[in-house]
Motif scaffolding. Sequence first.
Motif, PDB file in Angstrom:
ATOM      1  N   LEU A 234       0.609  -1.218   0.054  1.00 55.51           N
ATOM      2  CA  LEU A 234       0.103  -0.060   0.194  1.00 55.51           C
ATOM      3  C   LEU A 234       0.934   1.226   0.143  1.00 55.51           C
ATOM      4  O   LEU A 234       1.640   1.612   0.833  1.00 55.51           O
ATOM      5  N   LEU A 235       0.561   2.343  -0.963  1.00 52.25           N
ATOM      6  CA  LEU A 235       1.093   3.497  -0.902  1.00 52.25           C
ATOM      7  C   LEU A 235       0.484   4.464  -0.358  1.00 52.25           C
ATOM      8  O   LEU A 235       1.116   5.486   0.024  1.00 52.25           O
ATOM      9  N   GLY A 236      -0.926   4.464  -0.457  1.00 51.67           N
ATOM     10  CA  GLY A 236      -1.813   5.691   0.006  1.00 51.67           C
ATOM     11  C   GLY A 236      -3.033   5.820  -0.789  1.00 51.67           C
ATOM     12  O   GLY A 236      -3.333   4.881  -1.792  1.00 51.67           O
ATOM     13  N   ARG A 237      -3.766   6.818  -0.640  1.00 55.90           N
ATOM     14  CA  ARG A 237      -4.929   7.079  -1.479  1.00 55.90           C
ATOM     15  C   ARG A 237      -4.800   7.913  -2.637  1.00 55.90           C
ATOM     16  O   ARG A 237      -3.649   9.067  -2.617  1.00 55.90           O
ATOM     17  N   GLU A 238      -5.503   7.785  -3.297  1.00 56.60           N
ATOM     18  CA  GLU A 238      -5.595   8.610  -4.663  1.00 56.60           C
ATOM     19  C   GLU A 238      -7.031   8.806  -5.214  1.00 56.60           C
ATOM     20  O   GLU A 238      -7.733   8.145  -4.666  1.00 56.60           O
ATOM     21  N   THR A 239      -7.082   9.668  -6.303  1.00 59.11           N
ATOM     22  CA  THR A 239      -8.438   9.661  -6.617  1.00 59.11           C
ATOM     23  C   THR A 239      -8.483   9.381  -8.188  1.00 59.11           C
ATOM     24  O   THR A 239      -7.788   9.876  -8.969  1.00 59.11           O
ATOM     25  N   LEU A 240      -9.185   8.351  -8.354  1.00 59.00           N
ATOM     26  CA  LEU A 240      -9.656   8.106  -9.912  1.00 59.00           C
ATOM     27  C   LEU A 240     -10.660   8.915 -10.661  1.00 59.00           C
ATOM     28  O   LEU A 240     -11.826   8.979 -10.176  1.00 59.00           O
ATOM     29  N   ARG A 241     -10.269   9.703 -11.420  1.00 59.39           N
ATOM     30  CA  ARG A 241     -11.182  10.770 -12.231  1.00 59.39           C
ATOM     31  C   ARG A 241     -11.675   9.976 -13.679  1.00 59.39           C
ATOM     32  O   ARG A 241     -10.803   9.858 -14.444  1.00 59.39           O
ATOM     33  N   ILE A 242     -12.645   9.366 -13.727  1.00 64.45           N
ATOM     34  CA  ILE A 242     -12.968   8.529 -14.630  1.00 64.45           C
ATOM     35  C   ILE A 242     -13.689   9.478 -15.620  1.00 64.45           C
ATOM     36  O   ILE A 242     -14.526  10.204 -15.257  1.00 64.45           O
ATOM     37  N   ARG A 243     -13.444   9.586 -16.955  1.00 59.65           N
ATOM     38  CA  ARG A 243     -13.868  10.464 -18.102  1.00 59.65           C
ATOM     39  C   ARG A 243     -14.254   9.639 -19.081  1.00 59.65           C
ATOM     40  O   ARG A 243     -13.949   8.432 -19.406  1.00 59.65           O
ATOM     41  N   GLY A 244     -15.674  10.063 -19.638  1.00 63.13           N
ATOM     42  CA  GLY A 244     -16.101   9.142 -20.612  1.00 63.13           C
ATOM     43  C   GLY A 244     -17.078   8.304 -20.079  1.00 63.13           C
ATOM     44  O   GLY A 244     -18.056   9.100 -19.304  1.00 63.13           O
ATOM     45  N   ARG A 245     -17.522   7.050 -20.562  1.00 67.95           N
ATOM     46  CA  ARG A 245     -18.625   6.320 -19.916  1.00 67.95           C
ATOM     47  C   ARG A 245     -18.496   6.241 -18.339  1.00 67.95           C
ATOM     48  O   ARG A 245     -17.391   5.820 -18.146  1.00 67.95           O
ATOM     49  N   GLY A 246     -19.393   6.535 -17.688  1.00 64.14           N
ATOM     50  CA  GLY A 246     -19.495   6.319 -16.193  1.00 64.14           C
ATOM     51  C   GLY A 246     -18.728   7.364 -15.523  1.00 64.14           C
ATOM     52  O   GLY A 246     -18.127   7.264 -14.372  1.00 64.14           O
ATOM     53  N   HIS A 247     -18.675   8.752 -16.195  1.00 68.34           N
ATOM     54  CA  HIS A 247     -17.947   9.871 -15.719  1.00 68.34           C
ATOM     55  C   HIS A 247     -18.345   9.874 -14.231  1.00 68.34           C
ATOM     56  O   HIS A 247     -19.387  10.103 -13.404  1.00 68.34           O
ATOM     57  N   ARG A 248     -16.954  10.308 -13.408  1.00 71.62           N
ATOM     58  CA  ARG A 248     -17.330  10.297 -12.044  1.00 71.62           C
ATOM     59  C   ARG A 248     -15.606  10.321 -11.129  1.00 71.62           C
ATOM     60  O   ARG A 248     -14.793  10.083 -12.116  1.00 71.62           O
ATOM     61  N   ASP A 249     -15.795  10.927 -10.201  1.00 74.40           N
ATOM     62  CA  ASP A 249     -14.422  10.980  -9.126  1.00 74.40           C
ATOM     63  C   ASP A 249     -14.695  10.062  -8.322  1.00 74.40           C
ATOM     64  O   ASP A 249     -15.623  10.040  -7.539  1.00 74.40           O
ATOM     65  N   GLU A 250     -13.501   9.123  -7.984  1.00 73.21           N
ATOM     66  CA  GLU A 250     -13.826   7.996  -6.964  1.00 73.21           C
ATOM     67  C   GLU A 250     -12.602   7.759  -6.417  1.00 73.21           C
ATOM     68  O   GLU A 250     -11.389   7.701  -6.952  1.00 73.21           O
ATOM     69  N   PRO A 251     -12.724   7.946  -5.049  1.00 73.56           N
ATOM     70  CA  PRO A 251     -11.478   7.835  -4.219  1.00 73.56           C
ATOM     71  C   PRO A 251     -11.071   6.580  -4.119  1.00 73.56           C
ATOM     72  O   PRO A 251     -11.819   5.307  -4.180  1.00 73.56           O
ATOM     73  N   VAL A 252      -9.570   6.122  -4.301  1.00 74.91           N
ATOM     74  CA  VAL A 252      -8.983   4.705  -4.424  1.00 74.91           C
ATOM     75  C   VAL A 252      -7.929   4.594  -3.526  1.00 74.91           C
ATOM     76  O   VAL A 252      -7.481   5.688  -3.175  1.00 74.91           O
ATOM     77  N   LEU A 253      -7.370   3.486  -3.710  1.00 76.05           N
ATOM     78  CA  LEU A 253      -6.066   3.015  -2.824  1.00 76.05           C
ATOM     79  C   LEU A 253      -5.162   2.669  -4.101  1.00 76.05           C
ATOM     80  O   LEU A 253      -5.336   1.829  -4.850  1.00 76.05           O
ATOM     81  N   ALA A 254      -4.191   3.101  -3.948  1.00 80.64           N
ATOM     82  CA  ALA A 254      -2.799   2.838  -4.774  1.00 80.64           C
ATOM     83  C   ALA A 254      -1.772   1.845  -4.068  1.00 80.64           C
ATOM     84  O   ALA A 254      -1.479   2.115  -2.981  1.00 80.64           O
ATOM     85  N   TRP A 255      -1.681   0.802  -5.025  1.00 85.14           N
ATOM     86  CA  TRP A 255      -0.737  -0.123  -4.593  1.00 85.14           C
ATOM     87  C   TRP A 255       0.492  -0.232  -5.385  1.00 85.14           C
ATOM     88  O   TRP A 255       0.255  -0.485  -6.555  1.00 85.14           O
TER      89      TRP A 255
END
Length: 275
Positions: free
Chosen positions: A159-180
């Motif tokens: 585990l490295l920490g938290r990031e935000t996945l910014r989905i653009r296009g189909r299913g457009h949203r910002d989602e908090p994720v974990l980066a490993w």
Amino acid sequence: MARIPDWLIYGGVIAGAVAASMVFRSADAPPAPPVADENELGGLLGPATPFDPAVVVQAPHNPALPSSGTAFAVSGDGLWLTARHVVEGCREAALIVGGGRAVSAQVRISADTDLAVLTTEGGPDALPLAAPNARLRVGSSAFHPGYPQGRPGEVASRLLGRETLRIRGRGHRDEPVLAWAEIGRTEGLNGTLSGLSGGPALDSHGRVVAVTIAEAPRRGRIYTTAVESLARITDTLDVADEFAPGTALNVRTYGPAADALRRDLRVAQVVCLRR
């Protein structure tokens, strides 16, 4: 595993079901960083904030057909979790059970996370889930069993920490994720981890802490849902009795453990046959 009644059996659905199902695809990951000693773990992972680093993903509007990913059982009554992007818009989804056979699965999509619930008529024993209030430490290990490239395989990460996945296009949203950071993978598994999406991320106690949803191969990164995202969706399911001890895992034992999970069909390949 006990006999599963009333499963609708299909034939010959495996051929052609292997397709890219993770968000990022590219070349092999860079060399793995050293494994963190349990006594050298970082601090507790804090809550998601607007200042977390962001990764932008351009989701395709017309995904290739058919597609495949990984799913895992969260209830012996036939409830499974997988990644939303594997089955989104899927008219006919199925779980591969071996021998050229598959069982049909109904799909329910999460509105705000890259998660989906699959329902079958009966199922195997559930994987144990980490408690909803589980706190992770930076440097903690995770193990990702599933079907990368449509074949049995697994990856280990740190585990490295938290990031935000910014989905653009189909299913457009910002989602908090974990980066490993990837620290190991099945021998002979080269290139993309396509098909691992939807598989569980297991902690060192063998409990599900998140769901694998994406990779960034050139950075050697794996992305999972946040712990909170998994807790929100399991809160809507009848899995309260599934918070149980798991099997201890480490970088030497996670391969055989992953084989056992696939053999017992607690981790299975999911395919979208028609969109």
